[in-house]
Design a protein around this motif. Structure first.
Motif, mmCIF file in Angstrom:
data_model
loop_
_atom_site.group_PDB
_atom_site.id
_atom_site.type_symbol
_atom_site.label_atom_id
_atom_site.label_comp_id
_atom_site.label_asym_id
_atom_site.label_seq_id
_atom_site.Cartn_x
_atom_site.Cartn_y
_atom_site.Cartn_z
ATOM 1 N N LYS A 159 0.765 -0.987 -0.215
ATOM 2 C CA LYS A 159 0.096 0.025 0.008
ATOM 3 C C LYS A 159 0.980 1.332 -0.144
ATOM 4 O O LYS A 159 0.588 2.156 -0.813
ATOM 5 C CB LYS A 159 -1.083 0.060 1.188
ATOM 6 N N THR B 228 0.729 4.165 -2.749
ATOM 7 C CA THR B 228 0.426 5.447 -2.449
ATOM 8 C C THR B 228 1.622 6.446 -2.797
ATOM 9 O O THR B 228 1.377 7.456 -3.411
ATOM 10 C CB THR B 228 0.458 5.687 -0.853
ATOM 11 N N GLY B 229 2.895 5.957 -2.592
ATOM 12 C CA GLY B 229 4.011 6.822 -3.234
ATOM 13 C C GLY B 229 3.944 6.939 -4.749
ATOM 14 O O GLY B 229 4.154 7.753 -5.203
ATOM 15 N N PHE C 216 1.602 9.439 -5.777
ATOM 16 C CA PHE C 216 1.954 10.609 -5.410
ATOM 17 C C PHE C 216 3.071 11.029 -6.466
ATOM 18 O O PHE C 216 3.155 12.172 -7.255
ATOM 19 C CB PHE C 216 2.575 10.948 -4.281
ATOM 20 N N GLY C 217 3.653 10.108 -6.984
ATOM 21 C CA GLY C 217 4.930 10.268 -7.994
ATOM 22 C C GLY C 217 4.386 10.686 -9.250
ATOM 23 O O GLY C 217 4.760 11.634 -9.874
ATOM 24 N N LEU C 218 3.438 9.928 -9.719
ATOM 25 C CA LEU C 218 2.815 10.223 -10.819
ATOM 26 C C LEU C 218 2.089 11.629 -10.847
ATOM 27 O O LEU C 218 2.158 12.395 -11.910
ATOM 28 C CB LEU C 218 1.633 9.316 -11.278
ATOM 29 N N ALA C 219 1.406 12.078 -9.746
ATOM 30 C CA ALA C 219 0.754 13.434 -9.574
ATOM 31 C C ALA C 219 2.014 14.437 -9.856
ATOM 32 O O ALA C 219 1.762 15.463 -10.460
ATOM 33 C CB ALA C 219 -0.072 13.401 -8.462
ATOM 34 N N GLY C 220 2.736 14.239 -9.062
ATOM 35 C CA GLY C 220 3.940 15.339 -9.484
ATOM 36 C C GLY C 220 4.609 15.275 -10.435
ATOM 37 O O GLY C 220 4.791 16.287 -11.248
ATOM 38 N N LEU C 221 4.885 14.009 -11.021
ATOM 39 C CA LEU C 221 5.355 14.188 -12.380
ATOM 40 C C LEU C 221 4.686 14.783 -13.562
ATOM 41 O O LEU C 221 5.157 15.268 -14.624
ATOM 42 C CB LEU C 221 5.880 12.649 -12.944
ATOM 43 N N LEU C 222 3.358 14.789 -13.400
ATOM 44 C CA LEU C 222 2.597 15.212 -14.343
ATOM 45 C C LEU C 222 2.858 16.904 -14.349
ATOM 46 O O LEU C 222 2.751 17.474 -15.430
ATOM 47 C CB LEU C 222 1.145 15.340 -13.853
ATOM 48 N N ALA C 223 3.292 17.415 -13.160
ATOM 49 C CA ALA C 223 3.439 18.973 -13.121
ATOM 50 C C ALA C 223 4.537 18.990 -14.061
ATOM 51 O O ALA C 223 4.656 20.310 -14.984
ATOM 52 C CB ALA C 223 3.820 19.465 -11.624
ATOM 53 N N ILE C 224 5.866 18.357 -13.978
ATOM 54 C CA ILE C 224 6.777 18.481 -14.725
ATOM 55 C C ILE C 224 6.772 18.124 -16.362
ATOM 56 O O ILE C 224 7.625 18.539 -17.109
ATOM 57 C CB ILE C 224 8.311 17.736 -14.139
#
Lengths: 308, 438
Positions: free
Chosen positions: B3, B7-8, B11-19
């Motif tokens: 889990k 979760t990590g 978050f990683g995918l969400a953050g990576l979307l930004a870049i």
């Protein structure tokens, strides 16, 4: 022996048929997933991988990027504007208790079906449907030195409270944070309302039978049941605080006065499109991703620890 | 998958979307296409990106008429002109360069912060420019690296732009000042401002929310205190932004601000609001443009041609100008010959006359004579632009990131007494070093 051998002879055959059916179902699943996976790979995984690659390059967008190792990251450590932008983002994150408390309280009020609750639910959600660009332009007018807010204050004899809301470095960031909270808390209200609708009423009733006051029920029963919702909302806020408010800040303050409302995503845009440093901007993006990971992970761990 | 790991990963995918913001496109080699236009190649669609189109009514009217005329002259040609917002054009243009995909012609701002900051993605046009064209058009420095008179041209300049002071003669007379005002020093200008203030008249109208007035003050201040050679040194990076010459350039605006000659809400108002204020007679002076917006064409109908005066910065006789725009051909353009034919047509004598008639754009062609009915200010400015004292306006030397980013942000703080000029100059130099286009 016979039975055993019989079982032994039947078992593998059944197993093979079962296995074939199973692998057939598995293949079907993958076929259904394939379009989504392809889209994910092309539209998300590849650009992200490319952005990470570019973070280790110097690239002006015209000639081919050339590798410079960790230089962009070393420069980031010395970059005053990046550090300042990061502090502004952290200030937004620090406002999380307000960000949680306000929609939580409003949702609890609406959940008790106070008079006109349907109206309030609509009104509180309304800012969410407005584009951040519209909000930025709107507040740019309202909060101007000679705008309606200061005009109203002066007209009721409170001219001393009139300020240059968007031109005072000490004031502008809190003003922007206030607008961001106002613009997004409607989503929080909806999320908390959904959480409240799923409360285990039996526990609440049991607490009432035990003679718990409304405050005690709220504090010891409702709050703990809503903790997963709070956790979810916190994660959303943290990600949004780093990535979602660029259009609002761009239209409202353009990062100013000076650099008083520069955030990391604003800095990224500025480095990429004003300065033309696309490799460096990618490095900002990579660092931003890790900050989001660490902040979200830390907050979730904290909330889970409190729950346990 | 555990889990925490899921979760990590989330978050990683969400953050990576930004870049992924900056990952659109990729590296690639720029390549030059064929040059040497001929009538035979003038056909097909010409895509143009233009930040003035659909923004300025006069310009839009003129360009529509000229595009139609060009299409008539070349029956196989269709012009697809797209209005790009001026505020974001550098982001849109840069995205096109990184993607190696875009129009055949890009309308650019002049100088280091415009056309020259994109030179690595633009066609060098020298082979296409005829000696006649080279001779009859001025403002070539605006499209040439180092703001040099000769060298590779990355665009064709259109119109004449610059900064100049406008004043309201009636308000000057009311304060007992000369209605043929031309200060000999910045001190004299400030004294005149104080006299207006004493007479109950707002000396300067203006709005500097975006910091655009500072570009003008800097340009006039630099031109007034320094030599054209120093402008070139700044453009080429041989002069630091911490140099005394730059310090001197900022002094006139700082002193004017400190003398209280601007409205108290100057930093909360836009430049356009400032121009409106002046046109309404709510200020005796304003730092305006030579053409297109915030200029005589806007002010004359409001306060009267005879009532509107012009004065130049004191200090020396130099007149600083630059091109109003530059039309350039990106290396990835698909229809280069037709694009060049259109650029050539738009820089013709006839087109220049149309631009002046419809939009008040001052002609940068020596063979264009303004009609006698042209406003006195237009005639005076055109004459000044043809004088031997003409120099390239120093704001053309500013790099894009300094011009659009650090300078307005820092100087607004300096002018409000929040930071030091020294600190601001250091910040400008730091930006210049990081973003210099080689």
């Amino acid at each position: 022996m016979t039975a055993s051998s019989g079982a032994g002879s039947v078992g593998p055959r059944t197993g093979r048929r079962h296995g074939a059916r199973h692998s057939g179902r598995g293949l079907t699943r993958w076929l259904f997933l394939l379009p989504a996976l392809v889209l994910l790979a092309v539209l998300i995984v590849y650009p992200i991988g490319d952005a990470i690659r570019l973070a280790f390059t110097s690239w002006d967008g015209f000639s081919a990027p050339h590798s410079i190792g960790l230089s962009n990251f070393e420069d980031l450590l010395k970059d005053k504007r990046f550090k300042e932008s990061l502090l502004h983002n952290l200030a937004i994150v620090v406002a999380i208790p307000i960000w949680i408390a306000v929609p939580y309280a409003v949702a609890c009020g609406i959940h008790t079906k106070v008079a006109g609750w349907r109206f309030f639910r609509l009104v509180f959600f309304l800012p969410v449907v407005l584009s951040p660009v519209v909000l930025g332009a709107y507040y740019g007018i309202v909060l101007a030195e000679s705008g309606p807010l200061n005009g109203a204050l002066r007209s009721v004899g409170l001219g001393g409270l009139a300020h240059e809301w968007l031109n005072d470095p000490a004031l502008t960031l809190p003003v922007v944070i206030g607008i961001i909270i106002w613009a997004t808390f409607g989503v929080g209200v909806l999320i908390f309302l959904a959480g409240l609708a799923n409360l285990d009423e039996e526990i609440v009733e049991a607490a009432q039978v035990d003679g718990a006051s409304r405050w005690q029920i709220q504090r010891h029963v409702v709050f703990w049941q809503l903790l997963p919702v709070i956790e979810f909302w916190t994660v959303i806020i943290v990600i949004a605080s780093f990535t979602a408010f660029f259009p609002l800040i761009y239209t409202l303050t353009k990062g100013g006065p000076g650099t008083a409302t520069f955030t990391v995503d604003f800095d990224l845009y500025s480095e990429a499109f004003t300065s033309g440093r696309l490799g460096y901007a990618s490095a900002i993006g990579v660092v931003m991703m890790f900050i989001i990971l660490v902040t979200c992970g830390g907050l979730v761990a904290l909330l889970r620890w409190r729950r346990s | 998958m555990t889990k925490p790991f899921r979760t990590g990963l989330g978050f990683g995918l969400a953050g990576l979307l930004a870049i992924a913001l900056v990952a659109c496109g990729g590296g690639g080699d720029s390549q030059s296409g064929a040059t040497g236009g001929s009538e035979a190649n003038v056909s097909g669609k010409i895509a143009v990106w233009d930040f003035e189109y659909e923004t300025t009514p006069g310009y839009t009217k003129a360009i529509k008429a000229l595009d139609a005329e060009f299409e008539k002259l070349h029956p196989g040609v269709t012009i697809e002109r797209t209005a790009q917002p001026y505020e974001n054009y550098e982001a849109i243009y840069r995205a096109a360069f990184t993607a190696h995909e875009g129009p055949d012609i890009m309308t650019m701002s002049p100088g280091q912060s415009g056309v020259l900051s994109y030179k690595n993605g633009l066609e060098e046009l020298n082979d296409r420019i005829s000696p006649e064209m080279n001779e009859s058009i001025s403002q070539w420095e605006s499209v040439t690296p180092g703001l040099a008179a000769e060298g590779p041209r990355y665009g064709v300049p259109f119109g004449i732009q610059g900064w100049v002071f406008y004043y309201n003669k009636q308000l000057f007379a009311k304060a007992g000042l000369s209605t043929s005002f031309q200060p000999k020093s910045w001190g004299e200008l400030i004294s005149a401002g104080k006299r207006l203030k004493a007479a109950g008249i707002q000396p300067f109208a203006g709005g500097n929310k975006e910091g655009s007035e500072t570009w003008g003050w800097f340009s006039l201040g630099f031109q007034s205190a320094n030599t054209p050679q120093q402008t070139t040194e700044l453009a080429e990076g041989k002069m630091s932004y911490t140099d005394e010459a730059v310090t001197k350039a900022f002094q006139p605006e700082i002193e004017t601000q400190e003398a209280g000659l601007y409205p108290s809400d100057r930093f909360g108002k836009t430049a356009i609001e400032g121009f409106t204020q002046f046109a309404e007679g709510k200020g005796a002076m304003i730092l305006g443009f030579w053409t297109t917006g915030g200029y005589w064409g806007d002010f004359n109908p409001a306060i009267g041609e005879k009532n509107l005066g012009i004065f130049y910065p004191p200090g020396n006789a130099q007149v600083g100008t630059l091109a109003g725009y530059a039309d350039s051909i990106p290396v990835f353009a698909k229809n280069k010959d037709a694009a060049w034919a259109l650029i050539e047509f738009l820089s013709s004598k006839k087109a220049s006359e149309t631009f002046f008639r419809e939009a008040g754009i001052l002609p940068n062609r020596g063979d264009v004579t303004l009609p006698k009915s042209a406003p006195v200010q237009a005639r005076e400015l055109v004459e000044a632009s043809r004088s031997p004292e003409r120099v390239i306006a120093p704001n053309a030397a500013l790099q894009a990131a300094v011009n659009f980013g650090t300078m307005p942000a820092e100087m607004n703080q300096v002018l409000q007494g929040r930071t030091s000029l020294e600190g601001a100059q250091e910040a400008m130099q730091e930006t210049a070093e990081k973003t210099r286009v080689e």
